[in-house]
Design an enzyme around this catalytic site. Structure first.
Site, mmCIF file in Angstrom:
data_model
loop_
_atom_site.group_PDB
_atom_site.id
_atom_site.type_symbol
_atom_site.label_atom_id
_atom_site.label_comp_id
_atom_site.label_asym_id
_atom_site.label_seq_id
_atom_site.Cartn_x
_atom_site.Cartn_y
_atom_site.Cartn_z
ATOM 1 N N HIS A 1 0.834 -1.202 0.000
ATOM 2 C CA HIS A 1 0.000 0.000 0.000
ATOM 3 C C HIS A 1 0.871 1.256 0.000
ATOM 4 O O HIS A 1 1.575 1.521 0.974
ATOM 5 C CB HIS A 1 -0.894 -0.043 1.249
ATOM 6 C CG HIS A 1 -1.886 1.062 1.314
ATOM 7 N ND1 HIS A 1 -1.787 2.100 2.204
ATOM 8 C CD2 HIS A 1 -3.010 1.285 0.592
ATOM 9 C CE1 HIS A 1 -2.818 2.913 2.044
ATOM 10 N NE2 HIS A 1 -3.568 2.448 1.071
ATOM 11 N N GLU B 1 0.146 -0.798 -4.721
ATOM 12 C CA GLU B 1 -1.001 0.118 -4.695
ATOM 13 C C GLU B 1 -0.489 1.531 -4.929
ATOM 14 O O GLU B 1 0.560 1.922 -4.394
ATOM 15 C CB GLU B 1 -1.718 0.044 -3.337
ATOM 16 C CG GLU B 1 -3.064 0.764 -3.318
ATOM 17 C CD GLU B 1 -3.056 2.157 -2.759
ATOM 18 O OE1 GLU B 1 -4.113 2.797 -2.727
ATOM 19 O OE2 GLU B 1 -1.970 2.662 -2.345
ATOM 20 N N ASP C 1 -1.631 5.819 -5.666
ATOM 21 C CA ASP C 1 -2.622 6.905 -5.708
ATOM 22 C C ASP C 1 -2.223 7.886 -6.803
ATOM 23 O O ASP C 1 -1.063 8.320 -6.863
ATOM 24 C CB ASP C 1 -2.651 7.650 -4.376
ATOM 25 C CG ASP C 1 -3.146 6.763 -3.257
ATOM 26 O OD1 ASP C 1 -4.262 6.231 -3.376
ATOM 27 O OD2 ASP C 1 -2.412 6.603 -2.263
ATOM 28 N N HIS D 1 -1.077 11.253 -2.663
ATOM 29 C CA HIS D 1 -2.348 10.838 -2.078
ATOM 30 C C HIS D 1 -3.278 12.016 -1.805
ATOM 31 O O HIS D 1 -4.454 11.984 -2.140
ATOM 32 C CB HIS D 1 -2.078 10.071 -0.776
ATOM 33 C CG HIS D 1 -3.319 9.618 -0.079
ATOM 34 N ND1 HIS D 1 -4.024 10.414 0.804
ATOM 35 C CD2 HIS D 1 -4.003 8.453 -0.156
ATOM 36 C CE1 HIS D 1 -5.079 9.756 1.237
ATOM 37 N NE2 HIS D 1 -5.089 8.564 0.677
ATOM 38 N N GLU E 1 -5.253 3.660 -8.117
ATOM 39 C CA GLU E 1 -6.421 4.395 -7.601
ATOM 40 C C GLU E 1 -6.422 5.823 -8.104
ATOM 41 O O GLU E 1 -5.478 6.572 -7.856
ATOM 42 C CB GLU E 1 -6.406 4.387 -6.063
ATOM 43 C CG GLU E 1 -7.613 5.131 -5.509
ATOM 44 C CD GLU E 1 -7.651 5.183 -3.985
ATOM 45 O OE1 GLU E 1 -6.830 4.518 -3.324
ATOM 46 O OE2 GLU E 1 -8.508 5.918 -3.472
HETATM 47 O O1 G3P Z 1 -6.052 0.706 -1.238
HETATM 48 C C1 G3P Z 1 -7.175 1.505 -1.051
HETATM 49 C C2 G3P Z 1 -6.883 2.554 -0.051
HETATM 50 O O2 G3P Z 1 -5.644 3.105 -0.352
HETATM 51 C C3 G3P Z 1 -7.926 3.597 -0.035
HETATM 52 O O3 G3P Z 1 -7.684 4.599 0.900
HETATM 53 O O4 G3P Z 1 -7.057 6.874 1.517
HETATM 54 O O5 G3P Z 1 -5.334 5.096 1.540
HETATM 55 O O6 G3P Z 1 -6.216 5.964 -0.616
HETATM 56 P P1 G3P Z 1 -6.530 5.684 0.823
HETATM 57 CA CA CA Z 2 -5.042 4.586 -2.064
#
Ligand code: G3P
Ligand code: CA
Length: 254
Positions: free
Chosen positions: A10, A37, A39, A52, A113
C-alpha cells in the site's frame, strides 16, 4: 479451493519508506510483494503523478495544491525527509516512471487508484487509460490476467473508466459507512469490491456474498497480524498493507 490472499504494498512499503516514492516501491518488490497500490492525481499540466492528498503538506517540505501546480513545480519537492524512519530526500514519482520500473516485474499487479477532486473531474481516468495504453496494459487477455486494476471510491469514476478501458478490471472501494450500499454490487461494473478492514471486521460475510455474485475482494489497509489472518480465513483475494514483509510472513505461516 484457493491460493492465499495476495499481498499488495500500500503506497509501497510505506511503513518503512516514504509513501508513493520509488524507494518505497523498490523495497516492497524486494520484500516479495505481489502487487503495488498507487494513488494518482493530475498536475495542472495534465501529468499523472503519485500523491495521495490534494495538498502536499503532510509529505513534503512545502505545501502546495497538486491540481494547480505543474509537474516542474512539483518535481522540486522533497517527499522523503519527513518520513520518521527514512529521513532522506526523495523526488516525486510520475505514473510513467513507476510503470517503467514495473516493466521488470511482469508478474506484479498494479492497483491504480484515481483520486478525483472536482478540478480534475474525469481527466484523471482518461490520463490513466492513456498511460496503460502506452505500456500495452489496456488490453489484457482477460480480467484475471490483467496486470493493471483501476480503483476508486467514486462510483462515477469506476463507471467512467470501465467505459474508457472495458478490458481492464476495477475495484469499487468502500468505507465502513457506505459498505452496505454495495449490495447491488453488479451495478457498479467493478470486478472486485474494496472494503476497509473495519468494514470487513463488522461484516465478514460480505466476502462470501460478493463471491457468490462473481466478485472478488480487495481489503485495505491491513497492518495487524490478526486482521491479516482474518482476511486469509475469509478468502479475501488481495490484502493491501503498509508492511508487506509482515503480511508475507503472517500469511505464509501456519
Ligand atoms: O487501497 C485503497 C486505499 O488506499 C484507499 O484509501 O485513503 O489510503 O487511498 P486511501
Ligand atoms: Ca489509495
Amino acid at each position: 479451493m484457493s491460493t492465499r490472499s495476495g499481498v499488495v504494498a500500500h503506497r509501497g512499503a510505506s511503513a518503512e519508506f516514504p509513501e508513493l516514492t520509488l524507494v518505497a516501491y523498490e523495497q516492497a518488490l524486494k520484500q516479495g510483494a505481489e502487487a503495488l497500490e498507487v494513488d494518482i492525481r493530475l498536475t495542472s499540466d495534465g501529468v499523472p503523478v503519485l500523491l495521495h492528498d490534494p495538498r502536499t503538506a503532510r509529505v513534503a517540505d512545502r505545501d502546495v495544491w497538486v491540481h494547480s501546480s505543474t509537474l516542474d513545480e512539483l518535481s522540486t519537492l522533497d517527499l522523503g525527509t519527513w518520513h520518521p524512519v527514512h529521513r532522506r530526500p526523495e523526488p516525486l514519482l510520475t505514473l510513467r516512471s513507476l510503470l517503467v520500473m514495473a516493466e521488470a516485474y511482469p508478474n506484479v499487479k498494479l492497483f491504480l487508484e484515481t483520486k478525483h477532486p472536482v478540478p480534475s473531474g474525469g481527466r484523471v481516468e482518461v490520463a490513466l487509460r492513456d498511460e496503460l495504453k502506452y505500456f500495452g496494459l489496456d488490453r489484457p487477455a482477460s480480467h484475471l490476467e490483467s496486470r493493471a486494476v483501476m480503483m476508486s471510491f467514486s462510483v462515477m469514476a469506476v463507471r467512467r473508466f470501465r467505459q474508457l478501458a472495458p478490458q481492464v478490471p476495477a475495484v469499487q472501494l468502500r468505507e465502513r459507512g457506505n459498505v452496505l450500499k454495495s449490495w447491488p454490487a453488479e451495478g457498479f461494473g467493478a470486478q472486485l469490491m474494496g472494503p476497509s478492514i473495519g468494514a470487513l471486521r463488522a461484516r465478514p460475510w460480505l466476502v462470501d456474498y460478493w463471491r457468490s455474485r462473481g466478485m472478488g475482494t480487495y481489503c485495505w489497509t491491513v497492518d495487524d497480524p490478526a486482521d491479516m489472518l482474518l482476511c486469509r480465513d475469509l478468502g479475501v483475494d488481495w490484502v493491501a498493507t503498509n508492511v508487506p514483509s509482515r503480511a508475507l510472513t503472517v500469511l505464509d505461516g501456519p
